[in-house]
Design an enzyme around this catalytic site. Structure first.
Site, mmCIF file in Angstrom:
data_model
loop_
_atom_site.group_PDB
_atom_site.id
_atom_site.type_symbol
_atom_site.label_atom_id
_atom_site.label_comp_id
_atom_site.label_asym_id
_atom_site.label_seq_id
_atom_site.Cartn_x
_atom_site.Cartn_y
_atom_site.Cartn_z
ATOM 1 N N CYS A 199 22.338 -34.152 37.470
ATOM 2 C CA CYS A 199 23.133 -33.847 36.276
ATOM 3 C C CYS A 199 23.980 -35.068 35.929
ATOM 4 O O CYS A 199 24.536 -35.718 36.817
ATOM 5 C CB CYS A 199 24.037 -32.642 36.566
ATOM 6 S SG CYS A 199 25.061 -32.149 35.179
ATOM 7 N N HIS A 223 18.550 -25.800 31.926
ATOM 8 C CA HIS A 223 19.643 -26.613 32.481
ATOM 9 C C HIS A 223 20.728 -26.818 31.420
ATOM 10 O O HIS A 223 21.921 -26.686 31.704
ATOM 11 C CB HIS A 223 19.094 -27.972 32.963
ATOM 12 C CG HIS A 223 20.130 -28.864 33.553
ATOM 13 N ND1 HIS A 223 20.174 -29.196 34.893
ATOM 14 C CD2 HIS A 223 21.183 -29.518 32.982
ATOM 15 C CE1 HIS A 223 21.213 -29.994 35.111
ATOM 16 N NE2 HIS A 223 21.831 -30.210 33.973
ATOM 17 N N GLU A 224 20.294 -27.124 30.174
ATOM 18 C CA GLU A 224 21.279 -27.385 29.112
ATOM 19 C C GLU A 224 21.961 -26.109 28.632
ATOM 20 O O GLU A 224 23.181 -26.109 28.403
ATOM 21 C CB GLU A 224 20.611 -28.099 27.925
ATOM 22 C CG GLU A 224 19.972 -29.445 28.260
ATOM 23 C CD GLU A 224 20.871 -30.360 29.060
ATOM 24 O OE1 GLU A 224 20.363 -31.135 29.885
ATOM 25 O OE2 GLU A 224 22.119 -30.288 28.905
ATOM 26 N N HIS A 248 24.717 -25.192 30.826
ATOM 27 C CA HIS A 248 25.957 -25.955 30.596
ATOM 28 C C HIS A 248 26.863 -25.274 29.568
ATOM 29 O O HIS A 248 28.083 -25.261 29.734
ATOM 30 C CB HIS A 248 25.655 -27.385 30.115
ATOM 31 C CG HIS A 248 25.448 -28.381 31.210
ATOM 32 N ND1 HIS A 248 26.362 -28.601 32.215
ATOM 33 C CD2 HIS A 248 24.435 -29.232 31.449
ATOM 34 C CE1 HIS A 248 25.915 -29.546 33.028
ATOM 35 N NE2 HIS A 248 24.751 -29.942 32.601
HETATM 36 O O1 LIG Z 1 23.079 -33.427 32.974
HETATM 37 C C1 LIG Z 1 22.308 -33.055 32.093
HETATM 38 O O2 LIG Z 1 22.444 -32.004 31.495
HETATM 39 C C2 LIG Z 1 21.088 -33.877 31.868
HETATM 40 C C3 LIG Z 1 20.143 -33.737 32.992
HETATM 41 C C4 LIG Z 1 19.178 -32.643 32.603
HETATM 42 C C5 LIG Z 1 18.199 -32.170 33.627
HETATM 43 C C6 LIG Z 1 18.363 -32.381 34.978
HETATM 44 C C7 LIG Z 1 17.407 -31.899 35.874
HETATM 45 C C8 LIG Z 1 16.308 -31.204 35.424
HETATM 46 C C9 LIG Z 1 16.165 -30.994 34.075
HETATM 47 C C10 LIG Z 1 17.099 -31.471 33.189
HETATM 48 C C11 LIG Z 1 19.610 -35.140 33.201
HETATM 49 O O3 LIG Z 1 18.497 -35.324 32.448
HETATM 50 S S1 LIG Z 1 19.486 -35.548 34.865
HETATM 51 C C12 LIG Z 1 18.647 -37.001 34.952
HETATM 52 C C13 LIG Z 1 17.193 -36.888 34.662
HETATM 53 C C14 LIG Z 1 16.603 -37.922 33.996
HETATM 54 C C15 LIG Z 1 15.255 -37.875 33.724
HETATM 55 C C16 LIG Z 1 14.494 -36.783 34.144
HETATM 56 C C17 LIG Z 1 15.104 -35.722 34.806
HETATM 57 C C18 LIG Z 1 16.463 -35.777 35.063
HETATM 58 NI NI NI Z 2 23.551 -31.353 33.572
#
Ligand SMILES: O=C(O)C[C@@H](Cc1ccccc1)[C@H](O)SCc1ccccc1
Ligand code: NI
Length: 183
Positions: free
Chosen positions: A110, A153-154, A157
């Site tokens: 995250c 995931h989003e 949040h």
């Molecule tokens: O923090 C966030 O919401 C963005 C996350 C979203 C995410 C994390 C894990 C699995 C699915 C979505 C970031 O994208 S974490 C970094 C990342 C970068 C590329 C691919 C996967 C995760």
């Molecule tokens: Ni996140």
């Protein structure tokens, strides 16, 4: 332009609050913010820009992560079949989901969490969401696999849920019933 200094980190109360619905139509400022969020995700995937501004790569961002407790998410990535998902969404809502679950075998990270948290994060294998996009259109998206994981995931949040809240505390690598790895 959003950079890492604008990303709120775990421990900040905005990340564990339920964010407020955006009254539609969105204000000019709300639209601009969501556009900036989408641009940040695109920038984070551009080698040159990410290097220049020291951006951590991401595929999604929710408004609480930049300190704004509103139901707005931005998502940008291509899945393994090269299908592109690029959305700025207001008030996304999961309207149906599979019973079957999935998870990423490498766990999740995250942008608001500056540490590794090992363990499987159980997610629904398939979801249908409805939302309003940046152009003001009602959208209905049927998602599965990795795309379903990213959107969940989003959406977590904006409900104040962090990915590690979902990891089994007794056995972080327990395989949930009726689930299979996504990758
Ligand atoms: O923090 C966030 O919401 C963005 C996350 C979203 C995410 C994390 C894990 C699995 C699915 C979505 C970031 O994208 S974490 C970094 C990342 C970068 C590329 C691919 C996967 C995760
Ligand atoms: Ni996140």
């Amino acid at each position: 332009m959003i950079t890492m200094k604008d990303i709120v980190r775990e421990g900040h109360p905005v990340l564990t609050k339920v964010a407020k619905e955006v009254e539609l139509p969105p204000t000019k400022e709300e639209k601009e913010t969501l556009q900036e969020m989408l641009q940040f995700i695109k920038n984070s995937q551009d080698e040159e820009i990410a290097e220049k501004y020291q951006l951590r790569a991401g595929v999604g961002l929710a408004a609480p992560q930049i300190g704004i407790s509103k139901r707005m998410i931005a998502i940008h990535f291509q899945d393994l079949d090269e299908k592109e998902y690029s959305y700025g969404l207001f008030n996304p809502k999961i309207i149906s989901h599979s019973v079957a679950e999935t998870f990423l075998s490498g766990g999740e990270g995250c942008l608001s969490v500056d540490r590794e948290v090992p363990g499987y994060v159980p997610r629904y294998q398939k979801i249908t969401i409805k939302a309003t996009d940046l152009e003001g259109n009602d959208v209905k998206l049927k998602l599965r696999g990795y795309a379903a994981i990213v959107f969940q995931h989003e959406i977590d949040h904006i409900n104040g849920v962090m990915f590690y809240d979902r990891i089994n505390k007794q056995d972080p690598f327990a395989i949930p019933e009726n689930s299979k790895p996504c990758d």
